[in-house]
Every structure is written in C-alpha cells, then in structure tokens.
Design a protein around this motif. Structure first.
Motif, PDB file in Angstrom:
ATOM      1  N   SER A  18      -6.720  -0.900   0.680  1.00  0.00           N
ATOM      2  CA  SER A  18      -6.670  -0.634   1.865  1.00  0.00           C
ATOM      3  C   SER A  18      -6.255   0.911   2.006  1.00  0.00           C
ATOM      4  O   SER A  18      -6.968   1.421   2.988  1.00  0.00           O
ATOM      5  CB  SER A  18      -5.143  -1.102   2.365  1.00  0.00           C
ATOM      6  N   LEU A  19      -5.599   1.511   0.904  1.00  0.00           N
ATOM      7  CA  LEU A  19      -5.554   2.945   1.007  1.00  0.00           C
ATOM      8  C   LEU A  19      -6.746   3.780   0.686  1.00  0.00           C
ATOM      9  O   LEU A  19      -6.977   4.661   0.983  1.00  0.00           O
ATOM     10  CB  LEU A  19      -4.363   3.443   0.092  1.00  0.00           C
ATOM     11  N   TRP A  22      -8.576   3.136   4.205  1.00  0.00           N
ATOM     12  CA  TRP A  22      -8.114   4.236   5.227  1.00  0.00           C
ATOM     13  C   TRP A  22      -7.277   5.172   4.465  1.00  0.00           C
ATOM     14  O   TRP A  22      -6.165   5.356   4.588  1.00  0.00           O
ATOM     15  CB  TRP A  22      -7.408   3.180   6.098  1.00  0.00           C
ATOM     16  N   ARG A  25      -3.628   9.035   6.571  1.00  0.00           N
ATOM     17  CA  ARG A  25      -2.277   8.301   7.246  1.00  0.00           C
ATOM     18  C   ARG A  25      -1.838   9.378   8.499  1.00  0.00           C
ATOM     19  O   ARG A  25      -1.748  10.757   8.126  1.00  0.00           O
ATOM     20  CB  ARG A  25      -1.440   8.137   6.041  1.00  0.00           C
ATOM     21  N   CYS A  28       1.633   8.579  14.657  1.00  0.00           N
ATOM     22  CA  CYS A  28       1.279   8.223  16.051  1.00  0.00           C
ATOM     23  C   CYS A  28       2.544   8.806  17.117  1.00  0.00           C
ATOM     24  O   CYS A  28       3.732   9.317  16.540  1.00  0.00           O
ATOM     25  CB  CYS A  28       1.416   6.764  16.216  1.00  0.00           C
ATOM     26  N   ARG A  65       6.730   7.309   4.727  1.00  0.00           N
ATOM     27  CA  ARG A  65       5.433   6.667   3.785  1.00  0.00           C
ATOM     28  C   ARG A  65       5.990   5.646   2.823  1.00  0.00           C
ATOM     29  O   ARG A  65       5.338   4.593   2.840  1.00  0.00           O
ATOM     30  CB  ARG A  65       4.537   7.608   3.429  1.00  0.00           C
ATOM     31  N   ARG A 108      -2.271  -3.090   8.730  1.00  0.00           N
ATOM     32  CA  ARG A 108      -3.247  -2.243   8.981  1.00  0.00           C
ATOM     33  C   ARG A 108      -2.695  -0.938   9.804  1.00  0.00           C
ATOM     34  O   ARG A 108      -2.798   0.119   9.247  1.00  0.00           O
ATOM     35  CB  ARG A 108      -4.615  -2.605   9.641  1.00  0.00           C
ATOM     36  N   ARG A 112      -1.647   3.061   8.279  1.00  0.00           N
ATOM     37  CA  ARG A 112      -2.269   4.251   8.890  1.00  0.00           C
ATOM     38  C   ARG A 112      -1.425   4.899   9.460  1.00  0.00           C
ATOM     39  O   ARG A 112      -1.581   6.176   9.618  1.00  0.00           O
ATOM     40  CB  ARG A 112      -3.588   3.690   9.852  1.00  0.00           C
ATOM     41  N   TRP A 113      -0.378   4.396  10.098  1.00  0.00           N
ATOM     42  CA  TRP A 113       0.670   5.232  10.951  1.00  0.00           C
ATOM     43  C   TRP A 113       2.019   4.605  10.256  1.00  0.00           C
ATOM     44  O   TRP A 113       2.747   4.043  10.590  1.00  0.00           O
ATOM     45  CB  TRP A 113       0.740   4.591  12.431  1.00  0.00           C
ATOM     46  N   SER A 293      -7.987  -2.598  15.506  1.00  0.00           N
ATOM     47  CA  SER A 293      -7.095  -1.635  14.806  1.00  0.00           C
ATOM     48  C   SER A 293      -5.821  -1.905  15.033  1.00  0.00           C
ATOM     49  O   SER A 293      -4.804  -1.191  14.579  1.00  0.00           O
ATOM     50  CB  SER A 293      -7.756  -0.200  15.270  1.00  0.00           C
ATOM     51  N   GLU A 295      -4.229  -0.307  17.373  1.00  0.00           N
ATOM     52  CA  GLU A 295      -3.577   0.996  18.173  1.00  0.00           C
ATOM     53  C   GLU A 295      -3.453   1.153  19.311  1.00  0.00           C
ATOM     54  O   GLU A 295      -2.914   2.185  19.866  1.00  0.00           O
ATOM     55  CB  GLU A 295      -4.725   2.134  17.475  1.00  0.00           C
TER      56      GLU A 295
END
Length: 296
Positions: A18-19, A22, A25, A28, A65, A108, A112-113, A293, A295
């Motif tokens: 996944s890293l 994507w 990072r 948001c 993180r 996901r 990413r966030w 996503s 998002e």
C-alpha cells in the motif's frame, strides 16, 4: 494464535504494498484540526472530545503516522482473533481479518491521511470486545475508555462488537470531556456546520444515499454478509451496520463512517464464503475497482 500471526504477517505485507502504491501521505482538514489540538489550541466539537491522541502525538506528523500505521496493521489480526467464537476454520478467519485491508474507509484513507483517529479507536474497540470474550471485564472497560477518549462513538461500537452492555459505560469519558473541556471555534471555515451537524450531514450526503458507488461498492466482498443467516451473527450485524450508516446523518464523511461496521461485515462475509474460494475472493476484494478513495 497461529491464525493471528498469519494475519499480522500478511497485514505487514499489504502495508508495504500500500505504501508503494500510495507513497504520498497528506494531512486532511480533520487532520489539521487534530494537529491544532495537539499544539494545545482549542478546537470545535466534536474534535475537542477526541483529546487522547492529540495529547500523546501532539502536533508531530511523524508520531501520528507511527500511531495510525501501528493500529491499522493490528486491525486484521484483531479481527481474526475476534472471529474465533463464530468461525472455527483458521484460514477463513485470516481471510476475514484481511478483508479490512480492502475497505477504503479504514485502510486506504488512513494510510493516505494518517492524522486521523478512526483506525486507532476501532482497534481499541475491538480489543475491548476480545477481552470481554475472555471474561476480562475490567481490562475490557479500560480498553473501551481508551477508545472513547480517542473517538466519542467508539464505545457504542465496542458494545456492538462484544454484544454486551459493558463498553457503553465508557461513554462517560466523552461526556465528562464535554462538560469540562473548552470548546473552540473552527478555524477552517466550517464553524456554522460544526454547530449544526444535521445540516452538515444533509448537505454533504445529498444525492449519495442511493448511489451504490458511495454507499455499497466500497464494501467489496463484504457484501457477501447480505447472505448471512446465522442467528448468532445477524442481530449484531444489523445493529452495527444501522448504527454505522446512521452516522452519515450528522457528519460529513461517508465510507470512513459506515465502515466502522467492518468487523461484523467481515465476519458475515467470512461465515458464508466457500472455503476453496476464500483466497481468490480476498484477492479480488483487495483489487476492487469500485472501492473508491473514501475521501468524501
């Protein structure tokens, strides 16, 4: 235990993939609110109720993180362990736990966030349910209290996962915080919506309620849970899914909210999944082209 170790190992593999997929990072708008809280500044409701991670991680994106990633990696093995009373087949439990990694509202979006609280709160809620499965009432209550200090709704879901009233007592944590904490203004242009969550939910989800790409396809193989007939699973599944979707009425996210029902959905899917096809179903699920996503 071997099933949990398999789940943990494969979770780490999927984290690495996944890293790679994507690599960027970002933070948001909600993440900026948590960083503000971590810097000791007052924030608006409901963010002021979620004080624990800002207190521990401060305004360091690196600490956020690490915290988020560690809890996300823990979720598949936690789900695998939690499923044991219902699913005797170890391979199906591993597959069920790894279904979490294909649910964008959990996996996901928070990779990413990473400055978010949902994955951490979900892990502690599951931990509370697992402790209750083993009759450890006091540690289960403490875990639910931690979850409630991370996100105010987490004790409700811990009670659903445990199918027990005890985690509801942890709702005292956000209640006390609400009565004693300082409520600030929103500094990101949404003060009016923060004060009227019903209006916020209505505006942000207009046109989405019957859009399958927004409300159904992100579940992927989790939709197999619609086939469940096990009387031990159906009540918990129905109540948890209803509660998870009801959050859309008073908040602005979509999959990130309703996929709080992921553990019972994964349980339902794993319980009806053909054993010989389980791995193939998992691979298709992880590559779900309609996952979105998460998002919005």
């Amino acid at each position: 235990m071997s099933a949990a170790l398999w789940s943990l190992g494969l979770s780490l593999v999927l984290l690495g993939l996944s890293l790679i997929n994507w690599p960027v990072r970002a933070v948001c708008p909600d993440g900026r609110r948590y960083l503000r809280a971590g810097a000791g500044q007052p924030v608006a409701l409901p963010f002021m109720l979620r004080w624990l991670l800002p207190a521990l991680c401060g305004d360091s994106q690196r600490r956020w993180r690490w915290c988020t990633t560690a809890h996300l990696v823990a979720l598949p093995p936690l789900v695998t362990v939690w499923m044991e009373p219902w699913i005797p087949d170890a391979r199906l439990r591993v597959v069920g736990g790894l279904l979490i990694c294909g649910m964008p509202g959990i996996w996901r979006i928070q990779l990413r966030w990473p400055v978010l609280v949902d994955g951490t709160a979900l892990a502690w809620a599951l931990g509370s349910a697992i402790l209750l499965q083993h009759g450890l009432w006091l540690p289960a209550l403490l875990a639910a209290l931690v979850a409630g200090c991370v996100k105010e709704s987490a004790p409700l879901f811990a009670a659903c996962f445990a199918w027990h009233w005890l985690p509801l007592a942890a709702l005292a944590a956000p209640l006390i915080r609400r009565l004693t904490g300082t409520i600030g203004e929103d500094h990101f242009g949404q003060s009016e919506l923060m004060r009227d969550p019903w209006r916020a939910g209505s505006l942000y989800h207009a046109g989405k309620w019957f859009d399958p790409l927004a409300t159904l396809t992100p579940w992927g193989a989790g939709l197999l849970a619609l086939l469940v007939t096990d009387a031990r699973v159906v009540p918990m599944l129905v109540v948890t899914v209803t509660l998870a979707y009801a959050q859309l009425l008073v908040a602005t996210d979509t999959a990130r909210l309703y996929q709080w029902a992921a553990p019972p959905v994964a349980l339902g899917a794993a319980s009806v999944m053909p054993d010989r096809w389980a791995i193939a179903i998992l691979l298709v699920h992880l590559c779900n082209p309609w996952a979105g996503s998460a998002e919005t």
